[in-house]
Write an enzyme that holds these catalytic residues in place. Sequence first.
Site, PDB file in Angstrom:
ATOM      1  N   GLY A 124      10.439 -77.492   1.676  1.00  0.00           N
ATOM      2  CA  GLY A 124       9.118 -78.060   1.937  1.00  0.00           C
ATOM      3  C   GLY A 124       7.984 -77.088   1.672  1.00  0.00           C
ATOM      4  N   PRO A 128       0.065 -82.779   2.808  1.00  0.00           N
ATOM      5  CA  PRO A 128      -0.849 -83.868   2.441  1.00  0.00           C
ATOM      6  C   PRO A 128      -2.125 -83.352   1.763  1.00  0.00           C
ATOM      7  CG  PRO A 128      -0.017 -84.205   4.667  1.00  0.00           C
ATOM      8  CD  PRO A 128       0.507 -82.880   4.205  1.00  0.00           C
ATOM      9  N   ILE A 157       8.841 -84.575   0.528  1.00  0.00           N
ATOM     10  CA  ILE A 157       9.954 -83.623   0.454  1.00  0.00           C
ATOM     11  C   ILE A 157      11.263 -84.344   0.122  1.00  0.00           C
ATOM     12  CG2 ILE A 157      11.204 -81.789   1.676  1.00  0.00           C
ATOM     13  CD1 ILE A 157       8.063 -81.352   1.057  1.00  0.00           C
ATOM     14  N   GLN A 336      10.487-100.377 -25.279  1.00  0.00           N
ATOM     15  CA  GLN A 336       9.903-101.105 -26.413  1.00  0.00           C
ATOM     16  C   GLN A 336      11.004-101.621 -27.346  1.00  0.00           C
ATOM     17  OE1 GLN A 336       6.742-101.618 -26.252  1.00  0.00           O
ATOM     18  NE2 GLN A 336       6.476-102.715 -28.168  1.00  0.00           N
ATOM     19  N   ILE A 337      12.002-100.794 -27.587  1.00  0.00           N
ATOM     20  CA  ILE A 337      13.107-101.198 -28.473  1.00  0.00           C
ATOM     21  C   ILE A 337      13.873-102.386 -27.871  1.00  0.00           C
ATOM     22  CG2 ILE A 337      15.368-100.421 -29.358  1.00  0.00           C
ATOM     23  CD1 ILE A 337      14.009 -97.665 -29.879  1.00  0.00           C
ATOM     24  N   GLU A 363       7.471 -80.351  -8.766  1.00  0.00           N
ATOM     25  CA  GLU A 363       7.538 -78.896  -9.039  1.00  0.00           C
ATOM     26  C   GLU A 363       6.395 -78.465  -9.954  1.00  0.00           C
ATOM     27  OE1 GLU A 363      11.232 -76.949  -9.341  1.00  0.00           O
ATOM     28  OE2 GLU A 363      12.319 -78.557  -8.351  1.00  0.00           O
TER      29      GLU A 363
HETATM   30  C1  FAD Z   1       9.374 -87.936  -5.670  1.00  0.00           C
HETATM   31  C2  FAD Z   1       8.758 -86.621  -5.319  1.00  0.00           C
HETATM   32  C3  FAD Z   1       9.555 -85.589  -4.868  1.00  0.00           C
HETATM   33  C4  FAD Z   1       8.974 -84.358  -4.495  1.00  0.00           C
HETATM   34  N1  FAD Z   1       9.771 -83.384  -3.937  1.00  0.00           N
HETATM   35  C5  FAD Z   1       9.186 -82.279  -3.407  1.00  0.00           C
HETATM   36  C6  FAD Z   1       9.968 -81.327  -2.675  1.00  0.00           C
HETATM   37  O1  FAD Z   1      11.181 -81.463  -2.549  1.00  0.00           O
HETATM   38  N2  FAD Z   1       9.322 -80.273  -2.111  1.00  0.00           N
HETATM   39  C7  FAD Z   1       7.969 -80.082  -2.226  1.00  0.00           C
HETATM   40  O2  FAD Z   1       7.457 -79.106  -1.682  1.00  0.00           O
HETATM   41  N3  FAD Z   1       7.203 -80.966  -2.932  1.00  0.00           N
HETATM   42  C8  FAD Z   1       7.777 -82.055  -3.508  1.00  0.00           C
HETATM   43  N4  FAD Z   1       7.015 -82.972  -4.201  1.00  0.00           N
HETATM   44  C9  FAD Z   1       5.565 -82.756  -4.300  1.00  0.00           C
HETATM   45  C10 FAD Z   1       5.089 -82.399  -5.704  1.00  0.00           C
HETATM   46  O3  FAD Z   1       5.469 -81.097  -6.041  1.00  0.00           O
HETATM   47  C11 FAD Z   1       3.563 -82.614  -5.715  1.00  0.00           C
HETATM   48  O4  FAD Z   1       3.350 -84.011  -5.661  1.00  0.00           O
HETATM   49  C12 FAD Z   1       2.911 -82.022  -6.935  1.00  0.00           C
HETATM   50  O5  FAD Z   1       2.957 -80.622  -6.906  1.00  0.00           O
HETATM   51  C13 FAD Z   1       1.441 -82.485  -7.082  1.00  0.00           C
HETATM   52  O6  FAD Z   1       0.732 -82.332  -5.899  1.00  0.00           O
HETATM   53  P1  FAD Z   1      -0.144 -83.558  -5.354  1.00  0.00           P
HETATM   54  O7  FAD Z   1       0.748 -84.746  -5.338  1.00  0.00           O
HETATM   55  O8  FAD Z   1      -0.780 -83.156  -4.084  1.00  0.00           O
HETATM   56  O9  FAD Z   1      -1.233 -83.808  -6.466  1.00  0.00           O
HETATM   57  P2  FAD Z   1      -2.649 -83.029  -6.595  1.00  0.00           P
HETATM   58  O10 FAD Z   1      -2.422 -81.569  -6.523  1.00  0.00           O
HETATM   59  O11 FAD Z   1      -3.617 -83.637  -5.659  1.00  0.00           O
HETATM   60  O12 FAD Z   1      -3.048 -83.407  -8.086  1.00  0.00           O
HETATM   61  C14 FAD Z   1      -3.718 -84.603  -8.449  1.00  0.00           C
HETATM   62  C15 FAD Z   1      -4.079 -84.496  -9.935  1.00  0.00           C
HETATM   63  O13 FAD Z   1      -5.002 -83.405 -10.128  1.00  0.00           O
HETATM   64  C16 FAD Z   1      -4.477 -82.513 -11.087  1.00  0.00           C
HETATM   65  N5  FAD Z   1      -4.887 -81.134 -10.747  1.00  0.00           N
HETATM   66  C17 FAD Z   1      -4.807 -80.510  -9.548  1.00  0.00           C
HETATM   67  N6  FAD Z   1      -5.226 -79.254  -9.641  1.00  0.00           N
HETATM   68  C18 FAD Z   1      -5.578 -79.052 -10.930  1.00  0.00           C
HETATM   69  C19 FAD Z   1      -6.070 -77.939 -11.677  1.00  0.00           C
HETATM   70  N7  FAD Z   1      -6.299 -76.749 -11.105  1.00  0.00           N
HETATM   71  N8  FAD Z   1      -6.302 -78.113 -13.003  1.00  0.00           N
HETATM   72  C20 FAD Z   1      -6.078 -79.306 -13.598  1.00  0.00           C
HETATM   73  N9  FAD Z   1      -5.599 -80.390 -12.955  1.00  0.00           N
HETATM   74  C21 FAD Z   1      -5.349 -80.259 -11.636  1.00  0.00           C
HETATM   75  C22 FAD Z   1      -2.970 -82.701 -11.023  1.00  0.00           C
HETATM   76  O14 FAD Z   1      -2.332 -82.250 -12.204  1.00  0.00           O
HETATM   77  C23 FAD Z   1      -2.879 -84.194 -10.815  1.00  0.00           C
HETATM   78  O15 FAD Z   1      -3.006 -84.830 -12.046  1.00  0.00           O
HETATM   79  C24 FAD Z   1       7.583 -84.165  -4.623  1.00  0.00           C
HETATM   80  C25 FAD Z   1       6.773 -85.198  -5.138  1.00  0.00           C
HETATM   81  C26 FAD Z   1       7.339 -86.404  -5.468  1.00  0.00           C
HETATM   82  C27 FAD Z   1       6.456 -87.517  -5.962  1.00  0.00           C
END
Ligand code: FAD
Length: 380
Positions: A124, A128, A157, A336-337, A363
């Site tokens: 983790g 949020p 997570i 699409q295919i 990640e």
């Molecule tokens: C199914 C799933 C499994 C996951 N598993 C894990 C896990 O096991 N452990 C864990 O810790 N996390 C996990 N995650 C979390 C995941 O790593 C994050 O969702 C991811 O890092 C993006 O963070 P965010 O969702 O808060 O998006 P945000 O950081 O809010 O990003 C929103 C948008 O803004 C863009 N953005 C943000 N900052 C910048 C910047 N500096 N420059 C340009 N663009 C930017 C992003 O690319 C994205 O397009 C998981 C997520 C999902 C959906």
Amino acid sequence: MQFDYTPEQIQLRKTVREFAEAEILPHVLEWDEEQIFPLDAIKKAGKLGLLGAIFPEELGGSGLGYIEYAIIIEELARVDPSVGLIVAAHNSLCTNHIFLAGNKEQHQKYIPKLASGDWIGCWGLTEPESGSDAGGMRTKAVKQGQCWVLDGSKTFITNAQYANVCVTIAMTDRAASHHGASAFILESGVPGFRAGKKENKLGMRASATGELVFSNCRVPESQLLGKQGEGFVDSLRILDGGRISIAALAVGTAEGAYEAALKYSKQRKQFGRPISEFQSIQNKLADMATEIDAARLLTYRAGWMKDRGQRVTKESAMAKLFASEIAVRATNEAVQIHGGYGFIKDYPVEKFYRDVKLCTIGEGTSEIQRLVIARQLLKS
Ligand SMILES: Cc1cc2nc3c(=O)[nH]c(=O)nc-3n(C[C@H](O)[C@H](O)[C@H](O)COP(=O)(O)OP(=O)(O)OC[C@H]3O[C@@H](n4cnc5c(N)ncnc54)[C@H](O)[C@@H]3O)c2cc1C
């Protein structure tokens, strides 16, 4: 330079493919539809050694390298990307953090049980309010006597609801910024620690994704993982390896979709001939096959370097970025295919199309991979 698989790698691919087709394939639709976490299949994967792939045999692992690990994740994802994701989070995030930063006692206590699949692991970092900007985490751990007291929550997570062991990162000295976070090992059942809401997702629905909640959670100081203050920096090292597994997850998902599309294109007839005879369809298949090959090569290069102890920050980000982006394209073309049938759940490409999107987000998003790569380029 050498591009052949070793006989052991060929055998490993065959073994994992047989396992995936026998134990996973018959259930893929149901697990996805009902969001069933495939605990039995994961336990069986543990017996095969897939849950301890990259850890030494003396700790109960399989003693394999990152190329072999990539082959495992690819083959699982080719059948069900959710299973690939569960195994990847368990291996290269949770267990690997304990392996890389843990002391001897922590190795002995946790790695054999995680490697065998007796215990499931989660990791983790995300919260949020802090995803891409993970260093902005709010979860904190305060030293009280011989204990650490954790308060806060983590979100999204993988394996959260099924994990027996959780590695989590919390702020221990906010003023020290990126050297102010520390990692902790928590076991399920510890008072003040629980898994919260399980998310209802677009894809990867058989993998459980959810909250971790820490509320006055008191753990002995022996649960500190690695050096105090180095939890965030260690996490970046963990992600360098983890991204190789997400690249492999993308390659395997794209491969599954490509194989389904290739087969379908030879069977489906329109205008009196198989659609594979139309040049537009051939172009799609050619692009898919070429991009999947290129993504696989980038993934294996990063794995090869990692196995030699080289730094792979740039190479694993490149592999993850490219593989996840081409996999989104490949699954899109696979739908699409299939025409209208690609939109129907009876055909596997519908699910590959939904599952694969996670690879451009988890990640570190594609935008963050570009940032990581550019930072490395500008350094030189
Ligand atoms: C199914 C799933 C499994 C996951 N598993 C894990 C896990 O096991 N452990 C864990 O810790 N996390 C996990 N995650 C979390 C995941 O790593 C994050 O969702 C991811 O890092 C993006 O963070 P965010 O969702 O808060 O998006 P945000 O950081 O809010 O990003 C929103 C948008 O803004 C863009 N953005 C943000 N900052 C910048 C910047 N500096 N420059 C340009 N663009 C930017 C992003 O690319 C994205 O397009 C998981 C997520 C999902 C959906």
